[in-house]
Write a protein that holds these residues in place. Structure first.
Motif, PDB file in Angstrom:
ATOM      1  N   THR A 191       0.844  -1.176   0.000  1.00 24.90           N
ATOM      2  CA  THR A 191       0.000   0.000   0.000  1.00 24.90           C
ATOM      3  C   THR A 191       0.886   1.234   0.000  1.00 24.90           C
ATOM      4  O   THR A 191       2.102   1.141   0.130  1.00 24.90           O
ATOM      5  CB  THR A 191      -0.939   0.007   1.222  1.00 24.90           C
ATOM      6  N   THR A 207      -4.851  -5.139  -2.553  1.00 26.56           N
ATOM      7  CA  THR A 207      -4.905  -4.960  -1.107  1.00 26.56           C
ATOM      8  C   THR A 207      -6.138  -4.154  -0.710  1.00 26.56           C
ATOM      9  O   THR A 207      -6.853  -4.497   0.246  1.00 26.56           O
ATOM     10  CB  THR A 207      -3.637  -4.238  -0.613  1.00 26.56           C
ATOM     11  N   ALA A 251      -0.902  -4.534  -7.153  1.00 26.02           N
ATOM     12  CA  ALA A 251      -0.980  -5.127  -5.814  1.00 26.02           C
ATOM     13  C   ALA A 251      -1.618  -4.177  -4.805  1.00 26.02           C
ATOM     14  O   ALA A 251      -2.325  -4.614  -3.892  1.00 26.02           O
ATOM     15  CB  ALA A 251       0.418  -5.539  -5.351  1.00 26.02           C
ATOM     16  N   MET A 252      -1.370  -2.879  -4.957  1.00 29.65           N
ATOM     17  CA  MET A 252      -2.018  -1.913  -4.072  1.00 29.65           C
ATOM     18  C   MET A 252      -3.537  -1.980  -4.226  1.00 29.65           C
ATOM     19  O   MET A 252      -4.276  -1.930  -3.234  1.00 29.65           O
ATOM     20  CB  MET A 252      -1.533  -0.499  -4.376  1.00 29.65           C
ATOM     21  N   GLU A 299      -6.376 -11.918  -1.468  1.00 26.77           N
ATOM     22  CA  GLU A 299      -5.228 -12.603  -0.871  1.00 26.77           C
ATOM     23  C   GLU A 299      -4.201 -12.808  -1.983  1.00 26.77           C
ATOM     24  O   GLU A 299      -4.501 -13.426  -3.012  1.00 26.77           O
ATOM     25  CB  GLU A 299      -5.665 -13.946  -0.286  1.00 26.77           C
ATOM     26  N   TRP A 300      -2.992 -12.323  -1.804  1.00 27.00           N
ATOM     27  CA  TRP A 300      -2.010 -12.359  -2.885  1.00 27.00           C
ATOM     28  C   TRP A 300      -0.592 -12.310  -2.312  1.00 27.00           C
ATOM     29  O   TRP A 300      -0.393 -12.025  -1.141  1.00 27.00           O
ATOM     30  CB  TRP A 300      -2.203 -11.149  -3.827  1.00 27.00           C
ATOM     31  N   TYR A 301       0.399 -12.581  -3.195  1.00 27.42           N
ATOM     32  CA  TYR A 301       1.797 -12.378  -2.839  1.00 27.42           C
ATOM     33  C   TYR A 301       2.631 -12.173  -4.110  1.00 27.42           C
ATOM     34  O   TYR A 301       2.197 -12.539  -5.212  1.00 27.42           O
ATOM     35  CB  TYR A 301       2.346 -13.545  -2.011  1.00 27.42           C
TER      36      TYR A 301
END
Length: 249
Positions: free
Chosen positions: A2, A84, A80-81, A89-91
């Motif tokens: 974030t 979030t 990815a921000m 759910e992520w990586y």
């Protein structure tokens, strides 16, 4: 992932998206497609002799506020921000580019999203033969996305992504389902931005997908692919950036 200046509503306006924002596969697919068609994959920072910033706030300013693009760490970082903010759910995972003539380190970055126990590859920053939508990570999975065909093969503990290019399977990159921290990509970012053997230091690049194809700019050559038909022209790089990607050098 974030940033203090990240706003989901600003992000959605940047990618021209006005659909649902739920942590499900349909939303993930729509978001990824919208970003790929709105935020170009480009390396103007590297070509200007600068190392792209991995500070999340500076990525947000560059892409959302200043309307620019970036390469994998930047555009996948921004994606990815948004994930979030929505609650996915992520990586991050490191990926090994395979289009070079010799074996390379894992200098590419992808996003793995988990939905209902299934893991999906997401990537908004690979370029010419990248995926167009989330792709379930399953050995042997063959998927057609808007006319582009992809498959996975599990080799030595890594999933290798292949694209069907001119009738032949071309390996793009390999990755393991192992989470990586954001900070781990700082060395890869420096390598890609400075090493003379990387494509980013050697060539001026800009790629953006369209609903039925993609626009690929390499130095002063532009390829526009629509419904499998390729049109190629010679055009000055800065002119092409302005006319086809809404960017300036």
């Amino acid at each position: 992932m974030t940033a203090s200046n990240f706003s989901l509503s600003d992000y959605l306006r940047r990618i021209n998206y006005n659909g649902q924002t739920r942590p499900d596969l349909s939303t993930l697919t729509a978001l990824m497609s919208a970003q790929l068609q709105s935020v170009p994959f480009e390396n103007t920072e590297v070509q200007a002799g600068r190392i792209p910033s991995l500070i999340p706030e500076e990525i947000t300013t560059k892409i959302i506020m200043n309307g620019r693009g970036g390469y994998c760490y930047e555009v996948n970082g921004l994606f990815a921000m948004a994930l979030t903010a929505i609650g996915f759910e992520w990586y991050f995972a490191g990926a090994r580019p395979m289009f070079y003539p010799s074996r390379r380190p894992k200098t590419h970055m992808v996003v793995i999203v988990t939905i209902e126990g299934k893991e999906y590859l997401c990537d908004t920053g690979f370029g010419g033969y990248g995926i167009r939508e989330p792709l379930e990570v399953v050995d042997g999975n063959i998927t057609v996305q808007n006319g582009d065909t992809f498959r996975f093969e599990l080799l030595n503990g890594e999933y290798v992504l292949y694209s069907l290019v001119n009738g032949e399977w071309a390996p793009q990159y390999g990755f393991a389902l192992v989470p990586q921290e954001w900070i781990e990509f700082s060395l890869a970012n420096y390598f890609n931005a400075t090493h003379p053997d990387t494509i980013f230091t050697q060539k001026k690049l800009a790629v953006m997908q369209t609903p039925n194809g993609r626009k690929i700019l390499v130095d002063d050559t532009l390829k526009v692919i629509e419904n499998g038909v390729i049109k190629e022209e010679s055009i000055e790089y800065s002119q092409a950036l302005s006319e086809y990607y809404n960017l300036s050098v």
